[in-house]
Design a protein around this motif. Structure first.
Motif, PDB file in Angstrom:
ATOM      1  N   PHE A  41       5.309  -2.490   9.804  1.00  0.00           N
ATOM      2  CA  PHE A  41       4.121  -1.776  10.279  1.00  0.00           C
ATOM      3  C   PHE A  41       3.791  -2.371  11.635  1.00  0.00           C
ATOM      4  O   PHE A  41       3.249  -3.472  11.698  1.00  0.00           O
ATOM      5  CB  PHE A  41       2.931  -1.982   9.346  1.00  0.00           C
ATOM      6  CG  PHE A  41       3.127  -1.394   7.976  1.00  0.00           C
ATOM      7  CD1 PHE A  41       3.036  -0.022   7.775  1.00  0.00           C
ATOM      8  CD2 PHE A  41       3.391  -2.212   6.894  1.00  0.00           C
ATOM      9  CE1 PHE A  41       3.205   0.515   6.518  1.00  0.00           C
ATOM     10  CE2 PHE A  41       3.558  -1.679   5.635  1.00  0.00           C
ATOM     11  CZ  PHE A  41       3.461  -0.304   5.443  1.00  0.00           C
ATOM     12  N   ILE A  82       4.175  -6.172  12.086  1.00  0.00           N
ATOM     13  CA  ILE A  82       4.217  -6.831  10.773  1.00  0.00           C
ATOM     14  C   ILE A  82       5.456  -6.393  10.003  1.00  0.00           C
ATOM     15  O   ILE A  82       5.710  -5.201   9.839  1.00  0.00           O
ATOM     16  CB  ILE A  82       2.963  -6.477   9.954  1.00  0.00           C
ATOM     17  CG1 ILE A  82       1.712  -6.966  10.662  1.00  0.00           C
ATOM     18  CG2 ILE A  82       3.052  -7.057   8.552  1.00  0.00           C
ATOM     19  CD1 ILE A  82       0.433  -6.404  10.099  1.00  0.00           C
ATOM     20  N   ALA A 114       6.780  -5.961   6.638  1.00  0.00           N
ATOM     21  CA  ALA A 114       6.272  -5.946   5.264  1.00  0.00           C
ATOM     22  C   ALA A 114       7.409  -6.142   4.268  1.00  0.00           C
ATOM     23  O   ALA A 114       7.251  -6.838   3.270  1.00  0.00           O
ATOM     24  CB  ALA A 114       5.543  -4.637   4.988  1.00  0.00           C
ATOM     25  N   PRO A 165       2.349 -13.945  -3.546  1.00  0.00           N
ATOM     26  CA  PRO A 165       1.004 -14.117  -2.999  1.00  0.00           C
ATOM     27  C   PRO A 165       0.542 -12.866  -2.264  1.00  0.00           C
ATOM     28  O   PRO A 165       1.335 -11.970  -1.976  1.00  0.00           O
ATOM     29  CB  PRO A 165       1.158 -15.287  -2.034  1.00  0.00           C
ATOM     30  CG  PRO A 165       2.595 -15.316  -1.683  1.00  0.00           C
ATOM     31  CD  PRO A 165       3.333 -14.785  -2.871  1.00  0.00           C
ATOM     32  N   SER A 166      -0.728 -12.818  -1.946  1.00  0.00           N
ATOM     33  CA  SER A 166      -1.319 -11.665  -1.264  1.00  0.00           C
ATOM     34  C   SER A 166      -0.620 -11.412   0.068  1.00  0.00           C
ATOM     35  O   SER A 166      -0.333 -12.344   0.811  1.00  0.00           O
ATOM     36  CB  SER A 166      -2.804 -11.938  -1.042  1.00  0.00           C
ATOM     37  OG  SER A 166      -3.408 -10.787  -0.540  1.00  0.00           O
ATOM     38  N   GLY A 167      -0.316 -10.167   0.337  1.00  0.00           N
ATOM     39  CA  GLY A 167       0.269  -9.806   1.622  1.00  0.00           C
ATOM     40  C   GLY A 167       1.770  -9.994   1.715  1.00  0.00           C
ATOM     41  O   GLY A 167       2.348  -9.852   2.785  1.00  0.00           O
ATOM     42  N   CYS A 168       2.449 -10.288   0.588  1.00  0.00           N
ATOM     43  CA  CYS A 168       3.885 -10.559   0.660  1.00  0.00           C
ATOM     44  C   CYS A 168       4.704  -9.279   0.628  1.00  0.00           C
ATOM     45  O   CYS A 168       5.915  -9.309   0.767  1.00  0.00           O
ATOM     46  CB  CYS A 168       4.313 -11.488  -0.465  1.00  0.00           C
ATOM     47  SG  CYS A 168       4.266 -10.703  -2.077  1.00  0.00           S
ATOM     48  N   GLY A 169       4.050  -8.129   0.405  1.00  0.00           N
ATOM     49  CA  GLY A 169       4.799  -6.875   0.468  1.00  0.00           C
ATOM     50  C   GLY A 169       5.026  -6.188  -0.870  1.00  0.00           C
ATOM     51  O   GLY A 169       5.776  -5.218  -0.944  1.00  0.00           O
ATOM     52  N   LYS A 170       4.357  -6.653  -1.918  1.00  0.00           N
ATOM     53  CA  LYS A 170       4.562  -6.068  -3.252  1.00  0.00           C
ATOM     54  C   LYS A 170       4.178  -4.595  -3.288  1.00  0.00           C
ATOM     55  O   LYS A 170       4.949  -3.751  -3.745  1.00  0.00           O
ATOM     56  CB  LYS A 170       3.713  -6.822  -4.297  1.00  0.00           C
ATOM     57  CG  LYS A 170       3.895  -8.319  -4.293  1.00  0.00           C
ATOM     58  CD  LYS A 170       3.031  -8.974  -5.344  1.00  0.00           C
ATOM     59  CE  LYS A 170       1.534  -8.887  -5.096  1.00  0.00           C
ATOM     60  NZ  LYS A 170       1.060  -9.706  -3.982  1.00  0.00           N
ATOM     61  N   THR A 171       2.963  -4.309  -2.800  1.00  0.00           N
ATOM     62  CA  THR A 171       2.497  -2.921  -2.820  1.00  0.00           C
ATOM     63  C   THR A 171       3.409  -2.047  -1.969  1.00  0.00           C
ATOM     64  O   THR A 171       3.762  -0.939  -2.363  1.00  0.00           O
ATOM     65  CB  THR A 171       1.052  -2.856  -2.297  1.00  0.00           C
ATOM     66  OG1 THR A 171       0.231  -3.610  -3.188  1.00  0.00           O
ATOM     67  CG2 THR A 171       0.550  -1.442  -2.234  1.00  0.00           C
ATOM     68  N   THR A 172       3.807  -2.562  -0.812  1.00  0.00           N
ATOM     69  CA  THR A 172       4.685  -1.788   0.067  1.00  0.00           C
ATOM     70  C   THR A 172       5.989  -1.439  -0.639  1.00  0.00           C
ATOM     71  O   THR A 172       6.470  -0.312  -0.562  1.00  0.00           O
ATOM     72  CB  THR A 172       4.967  -2.585   1.351  1.00  0.00           C
ATOM     73  OG1 THR A 172       3.721  -3.004   1.905  1.00  0.00           O
ATOM     74  CG2 THR A 172       5.703  -1.747   2.363  1.00  0.00           C
ATOM     75  N   GLU A 225      -1.039  -3.712  -9.725  1.00  0.00           N
ATOM     76  CA  GLU A 225      -2.137  -4.564 -10.193  1.00  0.00           C
ATOM     77  C   GLU A 225      -3.117  -3.802 -11.079  1.00  0.00           C
ATOM     78  O   GLU A 225      -4.313  -3.755 -10.779  1.00  0.00           O
ATOM     79  CB  GLU A 225      -2.880  -5.170  -8.998  1.00  0.00           C
ATOM     80  CG  GLU A 225      -1.930  -5.836  -8.036  1.00  0.00           C
ATOM     81  CD  GLU A 225      -2.557  -6.978  -7.267  1.00  0.00           C
ATOM     82  OE1 GLU A 225      -3.619  -7.470  -7.702  1.00  0.00           O
ATOM     83  OE2 GLU A 225      -1.974  -7.400  -6.270  1.00  0.00           O
ATOM     84  N   HIS A 267      -0.391 -10.421  -8.794  1.00  0.00           N
ATOM     85  CA  HIS A 267      -0.361 -11.735  -8.162  1.00  0.00           C
ATOM     86  C   HIS A 267      -0.799 -12.795  -9.155  1.00  0.00           C
ATOM     87  O   HIS A 267      -1.022 -13.947  -8.802  1.00  0.00           O
ATOM     88  CB  HIS A 267      -1.193 -11.763  -6.875  1.00  0.00           C
ATOM     89  CG  HIS A 267      -2.636 -11.484  -7.092  1.00  0.00           C
ATOM     90  ND1 HIS A 267      -3.245 -10.356  -6.618  1.00  0.00           N
ATOM     91  CD2 HIS A 267      -3.568 -12.164  -7.754  1.00  0.00           C
ATOM     92  CE1 HIS A 267      -4.504 -10.361  -6.978  1.00  0.00           C
ATOM     93  NE2 HIS A 267      -4.724 -11.448  -7.674  1.00  0.00           N
TER      94      HIS A 267
HETATM   95  N1  LIG Z   1      -0.429   0.952   6.211  1.00  0.00           N
HETATM   96  C1  LIG Z   1      -0.287  -0.263   6.740  1.00  0.00           C
HETATM   97  N2  LIG Z   1      -0.469  -0.459   8.059  1.00  0.00           N
HETATM   98  C2  LIG Z   1      -0.306  -1.677   8.613  1.00  0.00           C
HETATM   99  N3  LIG Z   1       0.026  -2.785   7.931  1.00  0.00           N
HETATM  100  C3  LIG Z   1       0.214  -2.667   6.610  1.00  0.00           C
HETATM  101  C4  LIG Z   1       0.059  -1.416   5.940  1.00  0.00           C
HETATM  102  N4  LIG Z   1       0.314  -1.605   4.621  1.00  0.00           N
HETATM  103  C5  LIG Z   1       0.597  -2.903   4.488  1.00  0.00           C
HETATM  104  N5  LIG Z   1       0.542  -3.561   5.658  1.00  0.00           N
HETATM  105  C6  LIG Z   1       0.834  -4.976   5.893  1.00  0.00           C
HETATM  106  O1  LIG Z   1       2.058  -5.277   5.268  1.00  0.00           O
HETATM  107  C7  LIG Z   1       1.995  -6.528   4.606  1.00  0.00           C
HETATM  108  C8  LIG Z   1       2.321  -6.361   3.135  1.00  0.00           C
HETATM  109  O2  LIG Z   1       1.279  -5.616   2.538  1.00  0.00           O
HETATM  110  P1  LIG Z   1       1.228  -5.282   0.994  1.00  0.00           P
HETATM  111  O3  LIG Z   1       0.066  -4.403   0.801  1.00  0.00           O
HETATM  112  O4  LIG Z   1       2.537  -4.768   0.569  1.00  0.00           O
HETATM  113  O5  LIG Z   1       0.941  -6.693   0.350  1.00  0.00           O
HETATM  114  P2  LIG Z   1       0.720  -7.089  -1.166  1.00  0.00           P
HETATM  115  O6  LIG Z   1       1.785  -8.007  -1.530  1.00  0.00           O
HETATM  116  O7  LIG Z   1       0.559  -5.862  -1.986  1.00  0.00           O
HETATM  117  O8  LIG Z   1      -0.646  -7.875  -1.105  1.00  0.00           O
HETATM  118  P3  LIG Z   1      -1.872  -7.886  -2.118  1.00  0.00           P
HETATM  119  O9  LIG Z   1      -1.507  -8.789  -3.241  1.00  0.00           O
HETATM  120  O10 LIG Z   1      -2.977  -8.452  -1.283  1.00  0.00           O
HETATM  121  O11 LIG Z   1      -2.122  -6.468  -2.530  1.00  0.00           O
HETATM  122  C9  LIG Z   1       0.600  -7.066   4.862  1.00  0.00           C
HETATM  123  O12 LIG Z   1       0.670  -7.962   5.941  1.00  0.00           O
HETATM  124  C10 LIG Z   1      -0.201  -5.865   5.249  1.00  0.00           C
HETATM  125  O13 LIG Z   1      -1.223  -6.202   6.144  1.00  0.00           O
END
Ligand SMILES: Nc1ncnc2c1ncn2[C@@H]1O[C@H](COP(=O)(O)OP(=O)(O)OP(=O)(O)O)[C@@H](O)[C@H]1O
Ligand SMILES: [Mg+2]
Lengths: 295, 361
Positions: free
Chosen positions: B15, B18, B20, B39-46, B161, B194
């Motif tokens: 992104f 970043i 992801a 951990p938070s922000g590691c890319g799981k949701t992506t 989650e 997480h």
């Molecule tokens: N639509 C987007 N635009 C810009 N950056 C994004 C977008 N979606 C995710 N990111 C970035 O990509 C990285 C991974 O995000 P992701 O949501 O996959 O994390 P996560 O592991 O699900 O975290 P959490 O446990 O906090 O939900 C993060 O740094 C986030 O800021």
């Protein structure tokens, strides 16, 4: 004692201060809204005797207002024009609101909304005259169409008739319709749309099953906001409506001024106010009902 | 049985600046309960959204059930998702929500109703058909979201989650219900969390993600007892790390000199990537260290120490023990039983360990 007394003391101090705070707008509302309406209602039950008012109670004005065909024709035409304007405005406003809410990046949205309100920086009269220039016999539309060879004679159905009133009013009221629809669309949680996609729906059905029903309160609000005031408009029909484009508000104006019959004008005004209020209530009710049934 | 249902090959997603997803490769097996933990922000949701079709990978390949998913829209994929906020349609009843995806299948009213009833029974929401979706509690919304997704019998159910918004009691209850449900329907579940406890208790296999990469995929036991690297070891549970030096290999095993514990013989297998003379970190979990009470004293190897701190948890007590002759403090956890007193601060104790449970990094 101690804390409790202080708390109670604060309350005693706060209550009147609240009333004091709302009183200026309250006074304002009473003076400018309730009093004039009360005055119009009162006058509608009186009779005009050439130069002075006969203050004995009578229903004669209402009898005349509801029985003379000319008033009925004008009232129905006003309602038809307002309904058309409402429909056009909402149909025009929805795509714009949708575009700003769904396709403009977040940080640009307020700029877009700001730009949409720009027409309001010019006076309404000025905008009506601009429409005259655009729609006129030698106006922009006719000139262009003739030069392109699409028509030979200037179109006459676009100015000085009901169509011109509808076009002018729809344009004038568009921002008032865009804003409530935009707000309703903004409130839709985007994950609902993703969920609908996830459950197999394509763009069109997603719109029909999620976006539209959830935006409906905004659309209803927009419709009411446009419908109610346009019934009362008399400037637009006077300037672009021609002889057959006159509406009930023009008749009310006529009664108060040239015809020198304010009681009849008041009765017409109150009658049309009641009709509009009743129609709006029915409209809202029906839609509520419909909404509840669908869910 | 062990057919992969999802195959990820070198999936990248950025992104802006970043990163992801930084080249994620993994195979998820048909019918398993698979968790993505990190951990938070590691890319799981992506990653989950890329599987569902809501994010287009910049490069790499996602296959589901043997089919390449490149260019396949989210509404055409054999996956369904339970969203983190549940995304319940507020203008519909529970039945309207649960049956939402069925309308496309044109099944007829009776069949649709039957499937909705069945799906609601599956999540213990019998009789909720006509309830206004807005009036549901968090736990009920979650069940509706589950039923809504499972009614379509997807090849894979993706859960982002799903339990994080619930209170502790309800969360624990839903964890076991979700696990049972998965066994009953036999659909592959991919769960993002997480919460390591959640991942360990519910999953058949867990993938650990850091900074857009998967660093380890294994069963919960393996993850806990044999973390792939220091980062995983620190992330999962708690672990004591002691400075250590690898010594020479002997016939019984390899000698390792651990600060505070002395010279140990470890299975050469577990020392493998390190060679003699390497300075390493020896990791040992608190429950693999034992405080010796008098009657247990005897043959075992021991280290002397003094209790520097103590945390009492009811069933367990955690002692911070300063090891004799070093600055090193280790955490020892002891189950509280009838014949073990809670030791006061400052007590001198002897501790003992199990060399097999030491992991070198
Ligand atoms: N639509 C987007 N635009 C810009 N950056 C994004 C977008 N979606 C995710 N990111 C970035 O990509 C990285 C991974 O995000 P992701 O949501 O996959 O994390 P996560 O592991 O699900 O975290 P959490 O446990 O906090 O939900 C993060 O740094 C986030 O800021
Ligand atoms: Mg996330």
């Amino acid at each position: 004692m101690g804390a409790a007394a202080i708390v109670r003391g604060r309350w005693r101090f706060r209550l009147p201060s609240g009333l004091v705070l709302v009183s200026p707008p309250l006074l304002y509302a009473i003076l400018l809204l309730a009093l004039p309406i009360a005055a119009v209602v009162t006058i509608s039950f009186w009779t005009q005797n050439y130069l002075d008012l006969d203050r004995t109670f009578t229903l004669a004005n209402y009898r005349e207002a509801w029985s003379q065909p000319v008033y009925r024709v004008l009232m129905l035409r006003s309602l038809a024009v307002s309904a058309t304007v409402t429909l056009c405005t909402v149909l025009l406003a929805f795509p714009i609101a949708y575009f700003v809410s769904f396709h403009v990046p977040q940080h640009r949205k307020s700029l877009w909304i700001f730009l949409i309100t720009i027409p309001f920086w010019t006076s309404y009269l000025m905008r009506i005259f601009l429409w005259k220039v655009i729609l006129g016999y030698n106006g922009v539309i006719n000139g262009t169409l003739i030069r392109l060879g699409i028509i030979e004679e200037p179109l006459s159905f676009i100015l000085y008739n009901v169509n011109a009133v509808v076009i002018t009013l729809s344009h004038a009221w568009a921002p008032f319709a865009i804003l409530p629809i935009f707000v309703a669309l903004e409130k839709i949680d985007r994950s609902l749309l993703e969920a609908a996609t996830d459950l197999g729906e394509g763009t069109v059905r997603k719109f029909l099953r999620i976006t539209l029903p959830l935006a409906l309160p905004g659309v209803l609000g927009a419709a009411i906001i446009v419908f109610i005031p346009t019934v009362g408009d008399y400037v637009t029909p006077r300037l672009v409506g021609g002889p057959n484009g006159l509406l009930i508000a023009n008749m009310i104006e006529l009664q108060f001024k040239k015809a020198n019959n304010p009681p009849l004008g008041a009765a017409l005004a109150i009658s049309s106010m009641l009709i509009v209020a009743a129609l709006s209530l029915i409209f809202v009710r029906l839609n509520r009902h419909h909404l509840r049934d669908r869910s | 049985m062990s057919e992969p249902i999802i195959e990820l090959q070198e999936v990248f997603k950025t992104f802006g600046r970043i990163v992801a997803l930084n080249g994620v490769s993994a195979e998820i097996i048909q019918g398993e309960f698979f968790s993505l933990l990190g951990p938070s922000g590691c890319g799981k949701t992506t990653l989950l959204r890329a599987i569902a079709g809501f994010e287009d990978p910049d490069s790499g390949n996602i296959r589901i059930d043997g089919r390449d998913m490149t260019g396949v829209e989210a509404n055409r994929r054999p996956t369904n998702m339970v969203f983190q906020n549940y995304a319940i349609f507020p203008h519909m009843t529970v039945a309207g929500n649960v049956g939402f995806g069925l309308t496309r299948k044109k099944l007829g009213t009776t069949e649709t109703m039957r499937l909705i009833d069945e799906a609601l029974r599956m999540v213990s929401l019998e009789g909720f058909q006509e309830r206004d979706a807005r009036t549901l509690s968090g736990g009920q919304k979650q069940r509706v979201a589950l039923a809504r997704a499972l009614i379509l019998r997807p090849k894979v159910l993706l859960l982002d989650e799903p339990l994080s918004a619930l209170d502790r009691k309800l969360r624990e209850q839903m964890q076991s219900e979700l696990r049972n449900l998965q066994r009953a329907v036999g659909i592959t579940f991919v769960l993002v969390t997480h919460d390591q406890e959640e991942a360990l208790t519910m999953s058949d296999r867990v993938a650990i993600m850091f900074d857009g990469s998967i660093v380890q995929i294994s069963t919960p036991e393996e993850l806990y007892t044999a973390p792939a690297n220091l980062q995983v070891a620190e992330f999962i549970g708690s672990m004591n790390f002691l400075r250590a030096t690898v010594g020479r290999a002997t016939s019984q095993g390899t000698e390792v000199e651990v600060e505070g514990l002395g010279k140990l013989i470890m299975a050469s297998e577990s020392v493998k990537p390190h060679s003699a003379g390497d300075n390493v970190s020896a990791g040992i979990r608190p429950e693999m260290l034992t405080v010796l009470f008098d009657e247990e004293a005897g043959t075992a190897r021991v280290a002397e120490g003094q209790i520097a701190d103590r945390s009492y948890y009811g069933d367990m007590t955690y002692y911070a023990v300063r090891l004799e002759g070093t600055e090193q403090t280790v955490t020892v956890s002891m189950r509280n039983t009838a014949n073990r007193p809670i030791l006061p601060l400052g007590s001198r104790v002897r501790i003992n360990w199990n060399a097999d449970s030491i992991v070198l990094f």
